[in-house]
Design an enzyme around this catalytic site. Structure first.
Site, PDB file in Angstrom:
ATOM      1  N   GLY A  28       0.817  -1.210   0.000  1.00 43.47           N
ATOM      2  CA  GLY A  28       0.000   0.000   0.000  1.00 43.47           C
ATOM      3  C   GLY A  28       0.848   1.256   0.000  1.00 43.47           C
ATOM      4  O   GLY A  28       2.026   1.214  -0.358  1.00 43.47           O
ATOM      5  N   HIS A  31       2.545   4.812  -4.839  1.00 39.34           N
ATOM      6  CA  HIS A  31       3.066   6.015  -5.484  1.00 39.34           C
ATOM      7  C   HIS A  31       3.330   5.705  -6.955  1.00 39.34           C
ATOM      8  O   HIS A  31       2.982   4.599  -7.430  1.00 39.34           O
ATOM      9  CB  HIS A  31       4.333   6.494  -4.761  1.00 39.34           C
ATOM     10  CG  HIS A  31       5.341   5.409  -4.534  1.00 39.34           C
ATOM     11  ND1 HIS A  31       6.016   4.806  -5.565  1.00 39.34           N
ATOM     12  CD2 HIS A  31       5.762   4.800  -3.402  1.00 39.34           C
ATOM     13  CE1 HIS A  31       6.830   3.882  -5.091  1.00 39.34           C
ATOM     14  NE2 HIS A  31       6.683   3.840  -3.763  1.00 39.34           N
ATOM     15  N   GLY A  33       5.840   4.752  -8.504  1.00 43.55           N
ATOM     16  CA  GLY A  33       6.582   3.514  -8.751  1.00 43.55           C
ATOM     17  C   GLY A  33       5.624   2.331  -8.867  1.00 43.55           C
ATOM     18  O   GLY A  33       5.711   1.515  -9.779  1.00 43.55           O
ATOM     19  N   HIS A  34       4.682   2.251  -7.904  1.00 48.98           N
ATOM     20  CA  HIS A  34       3.678   1.167  -7.963  1.00 48.98           C
ATOM     21  C   HIS A  34       2.800   1.321  -9.204  1.00 48.98           C
ATOM     22  O   HIS A  34       2.419   0.339  -9.830  1.00 48.98           O
ATOM     23  CB  HIS A  34       2.776   1.194  -6.721  1.00 48.98           C
ATOM     24  CG  HIS A  34       3.504   0.980  -5.434  1.00 48.98           C
ATOM     25  ND1 HIS A  34       3.721   1.987  -4.526  1.00 48.98           N
ATOM     26  CD2 HIS A  34       4.069  -0.123  -4.911  1.00 48.98           C
ATOM     27  CE1 HIS A  34       4.383   1.505  -3.494  1.00 48.98           C
ATOM     28  NE2 HIS A  34       4.605   0.234  -3.693  1.00 48.98           N
ATOM     29  N   GLN A  58       8.028  -8.686   8.034  1.00 46.90           N
ATOM     30  CA  GLN A  58       9.247  -8.201   7.373  1.00 46.90           C
ATOM     31  C   GLN A  58       9.806  -6.936   8.020  1.00 46.90           C
ATOM     32  O   GLN A  58      10.800  -6.383   7.560  1.00 46.90           O
ATOM     33  CB  GLN A  58       9.033  -8.012   5.875  1.00 46.90           C
ATOM     34  CG  GLN A  58       8.148  -6.848   5.465  1.00 46.90           C
ATOM     35  CD  GLN A  58       7.878  -6.871   3.970  1.00 46.90           C
ATOM     36  OE1 GLN A  58       7.107  -7.697   3.484  1.00 46.90           O
ATOM     37  NE2 GLN A  58       8.504  -5.969   3.218  1.00 46.90           N
ATOM     38  N   GLY A 144       9.825  -4.084  -8.363  1.00 45.45           N
ATOM     39  CA  GLY A 144      10.619  -2.914  -8.734  1.00 45.45           C
ATOM     40  C   GLY A 144      12.104  -3.153  -8.477  1.00 45.45           C
ATOM     41  O   GLY A 144      12.488  -3.818  -7.508  1.00 45.45           O
ATOM     42  N   GLU A 145      12.934  -2.573  -9.334  1.00 44.61           N
ATOM     43  CA  GLU A 145      14.389  -2.712  -9.170  1.00 44.61           C
ATOM     44  C   GLU A 145      14.908  -1.896  -7.986  1.00 44.61           C
ATOM     45  O   GLU A 145      16.045  -2.074  -7.575  1.00 44.61           O
ATOM     46  CB  GLU A 145      15.108  -2.270 -10.459  1.00 44.61           C
ATOM     47  CG  GLU A 145      14.920  -3.259 -11.587  1.00 44.61           C
ATOM     48  CD  GLU A 145      15.686  -2.885 -12.842  1.00 44.61           C
ATOM     49  OE1 GLU A 145      16.146  -1.716 -12.940  1.00 44.61           O
ATOM     50  OE2 GLU A 145      15.809  -3.746 -13.728  1.00 44.61           O
ATOM     51  N   LYS A 146      14.090  -0.991  -7.451  1.00 43.71           N
ATOM     52  CA  LYS A 146      14.577  -0.228  -6.290  1.00 43.71           C
ATOM     53  C   LYS A 146      14.949  -1.185  -5.156  1.00 43.71           C
ATOM     54  O   LYS A 146      15.949  -0.989  -4.476  1.00 43.71           O
ATOM     55  CB  LYS A 146      13.545   0.784  -5.802  1.00 43.71           C
ATOM     56  CG  LYS A 146      14.136   1.634  -4.665  1.00 43.71           C
ATOM     57  CD  LYS A 146      13.233   2.718  -4.232  1.00 43.71           C
ATOM     58  CE  LYS A 146      12.195   2.281  -3.300  1.00 43.71           C
ATOM     59  NZ  LYS A 146      12.454   2.038  -1.935  1.00 43.71           N
ATOM     60  N   SER A 183       7.436   4.929  -0.391  1.00 39.78           N
ATOM     61  CA  SER A 183       6.358   5.304   0.531  1.00 39.78           C
ATOM     62  C   SER A 183       6.917   6.045   1.733  1.00 39.78           C
ATOM     63  O   SER A 183       6.210   6.798   2.398  1.00 39.78           O
ATOM     64  CB  SER A 183       5.635   4.040   1.019  1.00 39.78           C
ATOM     65  OG  SER A 183       5.299   3.247  -0.082  1.00 39.78           O
TER      66      SER A 183
HETATM   67  O1  PAF Z   1       8.230  -4.529  -1.876  1.00 39.77           O
HETATM   68  C1  PAF Z   1       7.230  -4.574  -1.111  1.00 39.77           C
HETATM   69  O2  PAF Z   1       6.378  -3.692  -1.103  1.00 39.77           O
HETATM   70  C2  PAF Z   1       7.106  -5.754  -0.162  1.00 39.77           C
HETATM   71  O3  PAF Z   1       8.352  -6.185   0.297  1.00 39.77           O
HETATM   72  C3  PAF Z   1       6.300  -6.922  -0.750  1.00 39.77           C
HETATM   73  C4  PAF Z   1       7.012  -7.526  -1.953  1.00 39.77           C
HETATM   74  C5  PAF Z   1       4.916  -6.438  -1.170  1.00 39.77           C
HETATM   75  C6  PAF Z   1       6.143  -8.019   0.301  1.00 39.77           C
HETATM   76  O4  PAF Z   1       5.463  -7.552   1.428  1.00 39.77           O
END
Ligand code: PAF
Length: 267
Positions: A28, A31, A33-34, A58, A144-146, A183
């Protein structure tokens, strides 16, 4: 656009979706990039899905997880604009009925760079990505490559577990001043935001990782790492307590420009 939050509802929808299916996993706070990942999935595939799930496993720092921006209504609006057919929005209980007893661990590359500074981070990433891929069952998944190390580890996991999908790498989208979209950028003050593009500039304009590290420290960044690994220069810094990561191809650094055979031949 369907918004689905249970595995059962998603699988019902998936059974009717036209193949091939493209998938963009996100946490979520979407931006540009998404947006570019969703546009790519939309253009490449007959059906396209995004997920929105802030994955607590994570985050090594619980405060970072708590302060992660939640903007579901705006996220859904962007998904709708880019033509997503469905968005999967599971709860923690839905994705982790095992309460994280089972996890995917990679035990070589995941403890370097990001992993060295964020213990357990990649276990959380790989586990949630594996869960999402099992539910969504896409033909292509877009990253994304970021998040270069994440991309590399997800690719490795897909190969190791014979996942029947293609992992598609999409270029980092940057602000006009070079700052990689993230984000987390919205947590910077105006002064922090003014300084932030120096992160990318220092990576690109330094001949060595050490030079970039020193330049960043002198500019007021708290540097976690700058390393040249394989074909990339990868780095993480903190600015005003906000963690920023970036990476660029080594071919785009001034070291490469300095060693180029045409150096000096063109002005
Ligand atoms: O890159 C992200 O936004 C997260 O690490 C992902 C791949 C959605 C896993 O929670």
């Amino acid at each position: 656009m369907k918004v689905l939050s249970t595995v059962e509802a998603f699988r019902q929808w998936r059974a009717e979706a036209v193949d091939p299916l493209g998938f963009v996993p996100t946490m979520g706070a979407l931006h540009a990039g998404h947006r570019s990942l969703m546009e790519r999935a939309r253009a490449d595939c007959a059906s396209a899905v995004a997920s929105v799930f802030v994955n607590p496993t994570q985050f090594n720092d619980p405060e970072d997880c708590r302060s992660y921006p939640m903007t579901l209504q705006e996220d859904l609006a962007m998904a709708r604009e880019t033509g997503m057919d469905a968005v999967f929005t599971p709860s923690f209980e839905t994705l982790y009925p095992d309460r994280y007893r089972y996890r995917v661990t990679e035990n070589e590359h995941s403890s370097a760079l990001e992993g060295a500074h964020r213990p357990g981070h990649f276990d959380g990433v790989l586990t949630v990505v594996m869960k999402l891929l099992q539910i969504v069952a896409p033909h292509r998944a877009y990253f994304g490559e970021k998040d270069w190390q994440q991309l590399d580890l997800v690719r490795g996991m897909a190969d190791a577990f014979f996942l029947p999908l293609e992992v598609i790498a999409c270029p980092t989208i940057r602000e006009a001043d070079g700052l990689a979209m993230s984000s987390r950028n919205r947590r910077l003050s105006a002064a922090g935001r003014d300084l932030a593009p120096e992160f990318h500039r220092a990576l690109a304009e330094s001949s060595t990782a050490l030079e970039a590290r020193e330049r960043l420290a002198a500019a007021g960044f708290s540097v976690q790492y700058v390393e040249d690994a394989g074909s990339r220069r990868l780095a993480a810094v903190e600015l005003e307590g906000v963690r920023l990561i970036d990476n660029i191809p080594l071919a785009a650094t001034s070291a490469a420009a300095a060693s180029h055979p045409l150096k000096g031949a063109v002005s």
